[in-house]
Design a protein around this motif. Structure first.
Motif, PDB file in Angstrom:
ATOM      1  N   LEU A 172       0.852  -1.181   0.000  1.00  0.00           N
ATOM      2  CA  LEU A 172       0.000   0.000   0.000  1.00  0.00           C
ATOM      3  C   LEU A 172       0.890   1.233   0.000  1.00  0.00           C
ATOM      4  O   LEU A 172       1.949   1.239   0.646  1.00  0.00           O
ATOM      5  CB  LEU A 172      -0.890   0.007   1.250  1.00  0.00           C
ATOM      6  CG  LEU A 172      -1.817  -1.209   1.390  1.00  0.00           C
ATOM      7  CD1 LEU A 172      -2.456  -1.229   2.785  1.00  0.00           C
ATOM      8  CD2 LEU A 172      -2.894  -1.195   0.304  1.00  0.00           C
ATOM      9  N   THR A 174       1.471   4.983   1.305  1.00  0.00           N
ATOM     10  CA  THR A 174       0.974   5.711   2.478  1.00  0.00           C
ATOM     11  C   THR A 174       1.509   7.139   2.507  1.00  0.00           C
ATOM     12  O   THR A 174       2.527   7.443   1.890  1.00  0.00           O
ATOM     13  CB  THR A 174       1.418   5.020   3.791  1.00  0.00           C
ATOM     14  OG1 THR A 174       2.848   5.045   3.861  1.00  0.00           O
ATOM     15  CG2 THR A 174       0.934   3.581   3.850  1.00  0.00           C
ATOM     16  N   ARG A 184      -2.351   7.785   6.072  1.00  0.00           N
ATOM     17  CA  ARG A 184      -3.538   7.532   5.262  1.00  0.00           C
ATOM     18  C   ARG A 184      -3.072   6.771   4.028  1.00  0.00           C
ATOM     19  O   ARG A 184      -1.931   6.904   3.582  1.00  0.00           O
ATOM     20  CB  ARG A 184      -4.322   8.790   4.920  1.00  0.00           C
ATOM     21  CG  ARG A 184      -3.685   9.799   4.005  1.00  0.00           C
ATOM     22  CD  ARG A 184      -4.724  10.827   3.525  1.00  0.00           C
ATOM     23  NE  ARG A 184      -5.734  10.230   2.668  1.00  0.00           N
ATOM     24  CZ  ARG A 184      -7.024  10.137   2.976  1.00  0.00           C
ATOM     25  NH1 ARG A 184      -7.503  10.603   4.101  1.00  0.00           N
ATOM     26  NH2 ARG A 184      -7.866   9.574   2.134  1.00  0.00           N
ATOM     27  N   ILE A 185      -3.952   5.947   3.486  1.00  0.00           N
ATOM     28  CA  ILE A 185      -3.606   5.138   2.324  1.00  0.00           C
ATOM     29  C   ILE A 185      -3.785   6.009   1.083  1.00  0.00           C
ATOM     30  O   ILE A 185      -4.806   6.698   0.937  1.00  0.00           O
ATOM     31  CB  ILE A 185      -4.477   3.858   2.256  1.00  0.00           C
ATOM     32  CG1 ILE A 185      -4.392   3.077   3.575  1.00  0.00           C
ATOM     33  CG2 ILE A 185      -4.083   2.990   1.066  1.00  0.00           C
ATOM     34  CD1 ILE A 185      -3.000   2.707   4.029  1.00  0.00           C
ATOM     35  N   VAL A 188      -1.759   2.026  -4.333  1.00  0.00           N
ATOM     36  CA  VAL A 188      -1.277   0.641  -4.203  1.00  0.00           C
ATOM     37  C   VAL A 188      -0.010   0.429  -5.015  1.00  0.00           C
ATOM     38  O   VAL A 188       0.256   1.141  -5.987  1.00  0.00           O
ATOM     39  CB  VAL A 188      -2.356  -0.380  -4.668  1.00  0.00           C
ATOM     40  CG1 VAL A 188      -3.574  -0.347  -3.760  1.00  0.00           C
ATOM     41  CG2 VAL A 188      -2.741  -0.161  -6.132  1.00  0.00           C
ATOM     42  N   SER A 217     -10.489  -2.418  -0.307  1.00  0.00           N
ATOM     43  CA  SER A 217      -9.875  -3.741  -0.315  1.00  0.00           C
ATOM     44  C   SER A 217     -10.920  -4.815  -0.042  1.00  0.00           C
ATOM     45  O   SER A 217     -11.629  -4.773   0.961  1.00  0.00           O
ATOM     46  CB  SER A 217      -8.753  -3.802   0.725  1.00  0.00           C
ATOM     47  OG  SER A 217      -7.996  -4.975   0.513  1.00  0.00           O
ATOM     48  N   SER A 229      -4.669  -6.533   2.524  1.00  0.00           N
ATOM     49  CA  SER A 229      -4.467  -5.156   3.028  1.00  0.00           C
ATOM     50  C   SER A 229      -4.504  -5.111   4.541  1.00  0.00           C
ATOM     51  O   SER A 229      -3.722  -4.380   5.156  1.00  0.00           O
ATOM     52  CB  SER A 229      -5.543  -4.227   2.448  1.00  0.00           C
ATOM     53  OG  SER A 229      -5.466  -4.226   1.047  1.00  0.00           O
ATOM     54  N   LEU A 233      -1.793  -3.773   7.227  1.00  0.00           N
ATOM     55  CA  LEU A 233      -2.054  -2.728   8.225  1.00  0.00           C
ATOM     56  C   LEU A 233      -1.456  -3.106   9.569  1.00  0.00           C
ATOM     57  O   LEU A 233      -0.958  -2.242  10.300  1.00  0.00           O
ATOM     58  CB  LEU A 233      -3.572  -2.494   8.398  1.00  0.00           C
ATOM     59  CG  LEU A 233      -4.334  -1.822   7.267  1.00  0.00           C
ATOM     60  CD1 LEU A 233      -5.787  -1.623   7.676  1.00  0.00           C
ATOM     61  CD2 LEU A 233      -3.702  -0.491   6.858  1.00  0.00           C
ATOM     62  N   GLN A 238      -0.674   0.028  11.888  1.00  0.00           N
ATOM     63  CA  GLN A 238      -1.829   0.923  11.815  1.00  0.00           C
ATOM     64  C   GLN A 238      -3.030   0.331  12.551  1.00  0.00           C
ATOM     65  O   GLN A 238      -3.947   1.048  12.926  1.00  0.00           O
ATOM     66  CB  GLN A 238      -2.188   1.213  10.341  1.00  0.00           C
ATOM     67  CG  GLN A 238      -1.106   1.959   9.613  1.00  0.00           C
ATOM     68  CD  GLN A 238      -0.749   3.274  10.307  1.00  0.00           C
ATOM     69  OE1 GLN A 238      -1.610   4.122  10.526  1.00  0.00           O
ATOM     70  NE2 GLN A 238       0.522   3.446  10.652  1.00  0.00           N
ATOM     71  N   LEU A 268      -8.723   3.794   3.290  1.00  0.00           N
ATOM     72  CA  LEU A 268      -8.872   2.355   3.007  1.00  0.00           C
ATOM     73  C   LEU A 268     -10.202   1.821   3.544  1.00  0.00           C
ATOM     74  O   LEU A 268     -10.375   1.671   4.769  1.00  0.00           O
ATOM     75  CB  LEU A 268      -7.723   1.541   3.613  1.00  0.00           C
ATOM     76  CG  LEU A 268      -7.807   0.040   3.273  1.00  0.00           C
ATOM     77  CD1 LEU A 268      -7.298  -0.225   1.857  1.00  0.00           C
ATOM     78  CD2 LEU A 268      -7.032  -0.802   4.265  1.00  0.00           C
TER      79      LEU A 268
END
Ligand code: AHZ
Length: 308
Positions: A172, A174, A184-185, A188, A217, A229, A233, A238, A268
């Motif tokens: 991902l 970020t 924050r996402i 990709v 996702s 995903s 995380l 996260q 996300l």
């Protein structure tokens, strides 16, 4: 027999089967097979260029997308269908690791053909135009492939949606978004799946990227490919840990998956069975209403982001 097929056609390809740039109807073709049938001519490089030019243009176009959907299973495709209908102005890329999109929904349970959906998910089938038998509290589509193929054909028909299949999301993208290392996402990292599968025995095969303000996702529950995903995380710190998918309980599972479909970290949204790994929700086995309606909910959550 092949031997009896004339090698050299006597037919004038300028007038058959394409006339004035317009294809003849199949009825008009029907009596021609034995009378100099011939395809319009082509050079091999034209085929290569017709494919590669479009593919590389798509890579270029979708390098900046509005939404990336990870996983083209029943939930991801339902999400894409809703978004495609609602927002023809958004650029939506679907990334699917397998060659064949559709995820686990090509069959019902236990390799049986029929697909069960509990009400009120019949509303999704009606919207899609997939026929079903009404059994009271649930409905049955005669073959799960009828659902998946219809959904897929509608999704692929939207001009603003591109499916990149045989392509895996490897990571991902970020951006910092808080004082304590929160992110924050923002897109990709992708690679062709065959490349992704060979990182351990081939060196240096760098990935590609897609920037997008929103990623949805829907990679399914944990397995060889699933829960991608949300596992990432955890390793990115996260979320602390995964709840882990619980045992099968159709009644509990389907409500939970739909209700919990949400933005798990900024940028996300998670939907479908991937969510069961985040929250420790039950699995539902071969009943697909929650996948369709989690897709509807994921699309609604996404639309809120673009309306803000
Ligand atoms: O190939 C995966 C599948 O098509 C794809 N996928 C997984 N990881 C990926 C990655 N990059 C790109 N890193 C990836 N694609 O995601 C798709 C997930 O589809 P699915 O059908 O497995 O998940 P779903 O949540 O849409 O549907 C779940 C269906 C299930 S499982 C279940 C149970 O076990 O009880 N019950 C139902 C209804």
């Amino acid at each position: 027999a092949v031997d009896s097929v004339p090698l050299k056609s006597t037919f004038d390809v300028k007038t058959f089967p394409i006339q004035n740039g317009k294809a003849k109807t199949l009825e008009e073709l029907a009596d021609k097979w034995d009378h100099g049938f011939k395809f319009a001519p082509i050079r091999e490089s034209q085929v290569s260029r017709a494919m590669t030019r479009r593919y590389f243009k798509d890579l270029d176009t979708y390098a900046e997308s509005d939404i990336v959907i990870v996983g083209a299973g029943s939930c991801g495709l339902s999400t894409a269908y809703q978004l495609g209908k609602a927002r023809p102005d958004l650029k939506i890329a679907i990334i699917e690791a397998s060659v064949s999109p559709g995820g686990g929904a090509w069959l019902g349970g236990q390799l049986f053909s029929a697909m069960v959906m509990r009400k009120p998910a019949d509303a999704f089938l009606t919207d899609l135009g997939v026929p079903f038998e009404d059994e009271g509290d649930f409905v049955v589509v005669k073959h799960a492939a009828l659902f998946t193929s219809t959904l897929l054909s509608k999704v692929l028909s939207f001009p603003n949606i591109k499916l990149f299949n045989a392509t895996a999301v490897e990571d991902l993208i970020t951006r910092p978004s808080g004082p304590d290392g929160q992110v924050r996402i923002a897109g990709v990292v992708t690679n062709w799946t065959l490349v992704t599968m060979h990182h351990d025995d081939q060196s240096c095969m760098d990935p590609n990227t897609i920037n997008a303000p929103l990623v949805i996702s829907t990679t399914g529950h944990d397995g060889p490919f699933g829960a991608f995903s949300v596992k990432r995380l955890v390793s990115m710190q996260q979320i602390e840990k995964l709840g882990g998918m619980r045992g099968l309980d159709m009644n509990t599972a389907e409500d939970a998956i739909v209700i919990r479909t949400r933005e798990v970290v900024p940028g996300l949204i998670v939907g479908g069975m991937e969510l069961s790994e985040v929250d420790g929700a039950n699995r539902m086995g071969p009943t697909f209403g929650a996948m369709a309606l989690s897709g509807v909910k994921a699309a609604e959550e996404a639309l809120k982001v673009f309306e803000e």
